[in-house]
Design a protein around this motif. Structure first.
Motif, PDB file in Angstrom:
ATOM      1  N   VAL A 176       5.767   7.918   4.421  1.00 33.37           N
ATOM      2  CA  VAL A 176       6.826   7.053   3.922  1.00 33.37           C
ATOM      3  C   VAL A 176       7.978   7.936   3.449  1.00 33.37           C
ATOM      4  O   VAL A 176       7.765   9.034   2.949  1.00 33.37           O
ATOM      5  CB  VAL A 176       6.319   6.136   2.782  1.00 33.37           C
ATOM      6  CG1 VAL A 176       5.830   6.937   1.595  1.00 33.37           C
ATOM      7  CG2 VAL A 176       7.377   5.129   2.361  1.00 33.37           C
TER       8      VAL A 176
ATOM      9  N   PHE B 179       8.528   3.197   6.324  1.00 34.33           N
ATOM     10  CA  PHE B 179       7.156   3.591   6.629  1.00 34.33           C
ATOM     11  C   PHE B 179       7.036   3.981   8.096  1.00 34.33           C
ATOM     12  O   PHE B 179       7.728   3.412   8.941  1.00 34.33           O
ATOM     13  CB  PHE B 179       6.205   2.422   6.335  1.00 34.33           C
ATOM     14  CG  PHE B 179       6.191   1.992   4.900  1.00 34.33           C
ATOM     15  CD1 PHE B 179       5.270   2.529   4.014  1.00 34.33           C
ATOM     16  CD2 PHE B 179       7.100   1.050   4.425  1.00 34.33           C
ATOM     17  CE1 PHE B 179       5.243   2.138   2.683  1.00 34.33           C
ATOM     18  CE2 PHE B 179       7.083   0.647   3.095  1.00 34.33           C
ATOM     19  CZ  PHE B 179       6.162   1.201   2.224  1.00 34.33           C
TER      20      PHE B 179
ATOM     21  N   GLU C 126       1.564   9.152   2.344  1.00 40.53           N
ATOM     22  CA  GLU C 126       1.263   7.900   1.661  1.00 40.53           C
ATOM     23  C   GLU C 126      -0.257   7.887   1.530  1.00 40.53           C
ATOM     24  O   GLU C 126      -0.966   7.837   2.527  1.00 40.53           O
ATOM     25  CB  GLU C 126       1.782   6.712   2.465  1.00 40.53           C
ATOM     26  CG  GLU C 126       1.802   5.407   1.723  1.00 40.53           C
ATOM     27  CD  GLU C 126       0.419   4.940   1.327  1.00 40.53           C
ATOM     28  OE1 GLU C 126       0.166   4.824   0.117  1.00 40.53           O
ATOM     29  OE2 GLU C 126      -0.416   4.738   2.216  1.00 40.53           O
TER      30      GLU C 126
ATOM     31  N   ALA D  64      12.381   2.177   1.110  1.00 38.91           N
ATOM     32  CA  ALA D  64      11.311   2.927   1.755  1.00 38.91           C
ATOM     33  C   ALA D  64      11.230   2.576   3.235  1.00 38.91           C
ATOM     34  O   ALA D  64      11.338   1.410   3.619  1.00 38.91           O
ATOM     35  CB  ALA D  64       9.978   2.626   1.078  1.00 38.91           C
TER      36      ALA D  64
ATOM     37  N   GLU E  89       0.815  -1.212   0.000  1.00 40.34           N
ATOM     38  CA  GLU E  89       0.000   0.000   0.000  1.00 40.34           C
ATOM     39  C   GLU E  89       0.851   1.266   0.000  1.00 40.34           C
ATOM     40  O   GLU E  89       0.939   1.980   0.982  1.00 40.34           O
ATOM     41  CB  GLU E  89      -0.949   0.001   1.195  1.00 40.34           C
ATOM     42  CG  GLU E  89      -1.923  -1.148   1.173  1.00 40.34           C
ATOM     43  CD  GLU E  89      -2.818  -1.189   2.384  1.00 40.34           C
ATOM     44  OE1 GLU E  89      -3.998  -1.489   2.210  1.00 40.34           O
ATOM     45  OE2 GLU E  89      -2.329  -0.921   3.488  1.00 40.34           O
ATOM     46  N   ILE E  90       1.448   1.520  -1.156  1.00 40.59           N
ATOM     47  CA  ILE E  90       2.278   2.707  -1.279  1.00 40.59           C
ATOM     48  C   ILE E  90       1.868   3.502  -2.523  1.00 40.59           C
ATOM     49  O   ILE E  90       1.868   2.987  -3.631  1.00 40.59           O
ATOM     50  CB  ILE E  90       3.790   2.365  -1.312  1.00 40.59           C
ATOM     51  CG1 ILE E  90       4.638   3.625  -1.431  1.00 40.59           C
ATOM     52  CG2 ILE E  90       4.113   1.372  -2.396  1.00 40.59           C
ATOM     53  CD1 ILE E  90       6.132   3.389  -1.273  1.00 40.59           C
ATOM     54  N   LYS E  91       1.462   4.707  -2.279  1.00 41.11           N
ATOM     55  CA  LYS E  91       1.254   5.694  -3.341  1.00 41.11           C
ATOM     56  C   LYS E  91       1.763   7.008  -2.783  1.00 41.11           C
ATOM     57  O   LYS E  91       1.158   7.600  -1.883  1.00 41.11           O
ATOM     58  CB  LYS E  91      -0.212   5.824  -3.748  1.00 41.11           C
ATOM     59  CG  LYS E  91      -0.399   6.871  -4.862  1.00 41.11           C
ATOM     60  CD  LYS E  91      -1.834   6.972  -5.315  1.00 41.11           C
ATOM     61  CE  LYS E  91      -1.934   7.965  -6.467  1.00 41.11           C
ATOM     62  NZ  LYS E  91      -3.337   8.066  -6.947  1.00 41.11           N
ATOM     63  N   THR E  92       2.882   7.432  -3.310  1.00 41.88           N
ATOM     64  CA  THR E  92       3.510   8.645  -2.815  1.00 41.88           C
ATOM     65  C   THR E  92       4.192   9.373  -3.956  1.00 41.88           C
ATOM     66  O   THR E  92       4.546   8.770  -4.965  1.00 41.88           O
ATOM     67  CB  THR E  92       4.508   8.323  -1.676  1.00 41.88           C
ATOM     68  OG1 THR E  92       4.905   9.525  -1.033  1.00 41.88           O
ATOM     69  CG2 THR E  92       5.725   7.576  -2.196  1.00 41.88           C
TER      70      THR E  92
END
Length: 166
Positions: free
Chosen positions: A114, A143, A107, A141, A84-87
């Motif tokens: 993140v 978190f 994120e 990365a 679950e990474i959108k950055t």
């Protein structure tokens, strides 16, 4: 009178057709500033050792694509899968295709933060699942939900060939 009316209708439709085909302006819209970073990728998250799959995971589809600002920013997105990474990250060197994110960047899938570091794309440095030579993607990365642990993400460019799909 009927022939005149039909002729006018046909002429009107023909005129609309010819006008609607005119592109006007420059037909080549060009590219974005971060187009060299854009693509779809098969990526796996690894533990800090760089070998062990994180949480027993496997390859997932990631995308990198330009931000609407059309500057050095682009998105790093796993489509709300697994990690679950959108950055948003920034290209740090357009020639060597390196990138990183700001510390504690938003994120968007989890509302967490993140920090992305050591990102790079290496041209023709990997093999797809089917054995094709493709570009390689790598980044690290950390978190906020696992502070002090740096996960390593490694993968290769998606080709779209059936033999390369998961």
């Amino acid at each position: 009178m009927k022939i005149l009316k039909n002729s006018l209708i046909v002429s009107f439709i023909l005129a609309l057709t010819l006008v609607s085909c005119d592109e006007g302006g420059d037909p080549n819209p060009g590219g974005t500033n971060t187009q060299k970073f854009a693509g779809d990728w098969h990526v796996i998250a690894l533990e800090n050792d760089g070998v062990t799959p994180a949480f027993g995971g496997d390859y997932v589809l990631f995308s990198t694509y330009n931000a609407s600002s059309n500057d050095e920013n682009f998105w790093l997105d796993d489509h709300d899968n697994w990690m679950e990474i959108k950055t948003k990250v920034q290209a740090t060197d357009f020639t060597n295709l390196t990138f990183s994110g700001q510390p504690a960047s938003a994120e968007l899938y989890t509302g967490a933060t993140v920090t992305v570091t050591n990102g790079k794309i290496l041209k023709n440095a990997a093999h797809s699942f089917g054995g094709h030579i493709v570009d390689s993607l790598y980044f690290e990365a950390e978190f906020d939900w696992d502070p002090g642990v740096t996960y390593k993400f490694a993968g290769h460019r998606r080709t779209g060939f059936i033999e390369d799909e998961l």
